[in-house]
Design an enzyme around this catalytic site. Sequence first.
Site, PDB file in Angstrom:
ATOM      1  N   LYS A   9     -33.592  38.919   3.894  1.00  0.00           N
ATOM      2  CA  LYS A   9     -34.957  39.711   3.894  1.00  0.00           C
ATOM      3  C   LYS A   9     -34.489  41.181   4.465  1.00  0.00           C
ATOM      4  O   LYS A   9     -35.278  42.215   4.368  1.00  0.00           O
ATOM      5  CB  LYS A   9     -35.954  39.239   4.801  1.00  0.00           C
ATOM      6  N   LYS A  12     -35.144  32.718  -6.289  1.00  0.00           N
ATOM      7  CA  LYS A  12     -36.245  31.865  -5.891  1.00  0.00           C
ATOM      8  C   LYS A  12     -37.611  32.461  -6.651  1.00  0.00           C
ATOM      9  O   LYS A  12     -37.652  33.682  -6.674  1.00  0.00           O
ATOM     10  CB  LYS A  12     -36.119  31.767  -4.544  1.00  0.00           C
ATOM     11  N   LYS A  67     -42.934  35.652  -3.624  1.00  0.00           N
ATOM     12  CA  LYS A  67     -44.278  36.470  -3.540  1.00  0.00           C
ATOM     13  C   LYS A  67     -43.638  38.131  -3.635  1.00  0.00           C
ATOM     14  O   LYS A  67     -44.717  38.904  -4.222  1.00  0.00           O
ATOM     15  CB  LYS A  67     -44.870  36.232  -2.249  1.00  0.00           C
TER      16      LYS A  67
HETATM   17  N1  AQP Z   1     -39.884  29.067  -4.849  1.00  0.00           N
HETATM   18  C1  AQP Z   1     -40.424  28.007  -4.080  1.00  0.00           C
HETATM   19  N2  AQP Z   1     -40.013  26.880  -4.346  1.00  0.00           N
HETATM   20  C2  AQP Z   1     -40.504  26.072  -3.578  1.00  0.00           C
HETATM   21  N3  AQP Z   1     -41.004  26.087  -2.338  1.00  0.00           N
HETATM   22  C3  AQP Z   1     -41.300  27.352  -2.017  1.00  0.00           C
HETATM   23  N4  AQP Z   1     -41.866  28.070  -0.887  1.00  0.00           N
HETATM   24  C4  AQP Z   1     -41.870  29.288  -0.971  1.00  0.00           C
HETATM   25  N5  AQP Z   1     -41.291  29.684  -2.080  1.00  0.00           N
HETATM   26  C5  AQP Z   1     -40.782  28.451  -2.668  1.00  0.00           C
HETATM   27  C6  AQP Z   1     -42.504  27.235   0.173  1.00  0.00           C
HETATM   28  O1  AQP Z   1     -43.587  27.586   0.282  1.00  0.00           O
HETATM   29  C7  AQP Z   1     -43.830  27.379   1.781  1.00  0.00           C
HETATM   30  C8  AQP Z   1     -44.705  28.700   2.166  1.00  0.00           C
HETATM   31  O2  AQP Z   1     -43.967  29.807   2.246  1.00  0.00           O
HETATM   32  P1  AQP Z   1     -44.225  31.007   3.005  1.00  0.00           P
HETATM   33  O3  AQP Z   1     -45.316  31.564   2.472  1.00  0.00           O
HETATM   34  O4  AQP Z   1     -43.905  30.905   4.402  1.00  0.00           O
HETATM   35  O5  AQP Z   1     -42.799  32.016   2.528  1.00  0.00           O
HETATM   36  P2  AQP Z   1     -41.884  32.544   1.914  1.00  0.00           P
HETATM   37  O6  AQP Z   1     -40.743  31.579   1.625  1.00  0.00           O
HETATM   38  O7  AQP Z   1     -41.601  33.722   2.519  1.00  0.00           O
HETATM   39  O8  AQP Z   1     -42.487  32.775   0.473  1.00  0.00           O
HETATM   40  P3  AQP Z   1     -41.673  33.524  -0.788  1.00  0.00           P
HETATM   41  O9  AQP Z   1     -42.609  33.562  -1.976  1.00  0.00           O
HETATM   42  O10 AQP Z   1     -40.259  33.366  -0.787  1.00  0.00           O
HETATM   43  O11 AQP Z   1     -42.236  35.196   0.166  1.00  0.00           O
HETATM   44  P4  AQP Z   1     -40.974  36.258   0.043  1.00  0.00           P
HETATM   45  O12 AQP Z   1     -41.096  36.867  -1.260  1.00  0.00           O
HETATM   46  O13 AQP Z   1     -41.573  36.988   1.090  1.00  0.00           O
HETATM   47  O14 AQP Z   1     -39.776  35.694   0.289  1.00  0.00           O
HETATM   48  C9  AQP Z   1     -42.767  26.897   2.442  1.00  0.00           C
HETATM   49  O15 AQP Z   1     -42.620  25.644   2.667  1.00  0.00           O
HETATM   50  C10 AQP Z   1     -41.625  27.325   1.563  1.00  0.00           C
HETATM   51  O16 AQP Z   1     -40.528  26.565   1.569  1.00  0.00           O
END
Ligand code: AQP
Length: 343
Positions: free
Chosen positions: A114, A206, A209
């Site tokens: 990040k 992955k 968001k």
């Molecule tokens: N791609 C994924 N597959 C399975 N599980 C996922 N999680 C996130 N992406 C995937 C799971 O969702 C929960 C909440 O995630 P979060 O909102 O805390 O944060 P994140 O991991 O930052 O979400 P993103 O989409 O990956 O955001 P960005 O783009 O900011 O990096 C967690 O249990 C996570 O494991």
Amino acid sequence: MAIPERVFSGVQPTGNLHLGNYLGAIKRFAEMQADYDCIYCVVDLHAITVWQDPAELSHNTREVTAAYIAAGIDTTKHIVFNQSQVSGHAELAWIFNCVARMGWLNRMTQFKEKAGKHKENASVGLYTYPDLMAADILVYRGTHVPVGDDQKQHLELARDIAQKFNVDFAESATNAGHPDGFFPLPEPLITGPATRVMSLRDGARKMSKSDPSDLSRINMTDDADSIAKKVRKAKTDPDGLPSEPKGLEARPEAENLVGIYAALANETVEATLSQFGGAQFSDLKGALADIMVAKVGPVGDEMRRLMDDPGEIDRILSDGAERARVLADANMNVVKEIVGFIR
Ligand code: AQP
């Protein structure tokens, strides 16, 4: 005395809630309600580790809450709230900042990803994010944590922090009536076929968001047409589908689509492949779009309905926070005694 089992997990209110968040986390949160006391948090303190527009943050906090409820989480039997309403999270995070070692945090791959090349410009909060995550779980003495695969390393860190706290304060904890240590070592629950849902445009990344391409993810609020279009455009490879999981090796896009189908159908990858082995991707994509519209569509519809009454969502969060605060405050009192703070 054994520490009672308790599930804790959370999702950041950072917008674009997607299928990965649903299959990796929220759907499984709902499934755990039958067997555990659960606390599900909207982790707004985590969200601000990168800049959030204040109006969007409130909107996104309500949206994650709506997703929890729409997925079937019962807010009367279990606790749903937003993190910033319970001060114990931040208080315990500070104590954990003093327990965790710099070397441990330096190994966290999510910070490296990040912060990227500009780590001098990243917030200090982004760096200490895993300490806050450990505090989220342990302020409730959480024992089980359903998360996606990307959170595995942070969970291991939470266990290391709990262990070090227990060892550092062993004598004081014994005097406070906790001879086996105050904190449990929380167990990650990372199970099922879609613990890491990948981008629909690139099987090596992955689903996320923050991906600038909307075609890379299924948003929880996408309508049927968008879902069908995104599935149709999903990247594949030139071969047909195998009959055995071994045939998915080194084929990340195929593995991803099959895993998503299996998770939505509540079946194993083996069962999905016994149905689609030998078929073309177009067959799988047609069935995948149908099952996605059938399973995700109603959750999105219910989220939209709930979002029409923000006052009711805020009431649910406030009620959940009140119940969470009782548990967190009681544990923080013991932690403060153990650490030697005068109360
Ligand atoms: N791609 C994924 N597959 C399975 N599980 C996922 N999680 C996130 N992406 C995937 C799971 O969702 C929960 C909440 O995630 P979060 O909102 O805390 O944060 P994140 O991991 O930052 O979400 P993103 O989409 O990956 O955001 P960005 O783009 O900011 O990096 C967690 O249990 C996570 O494991």
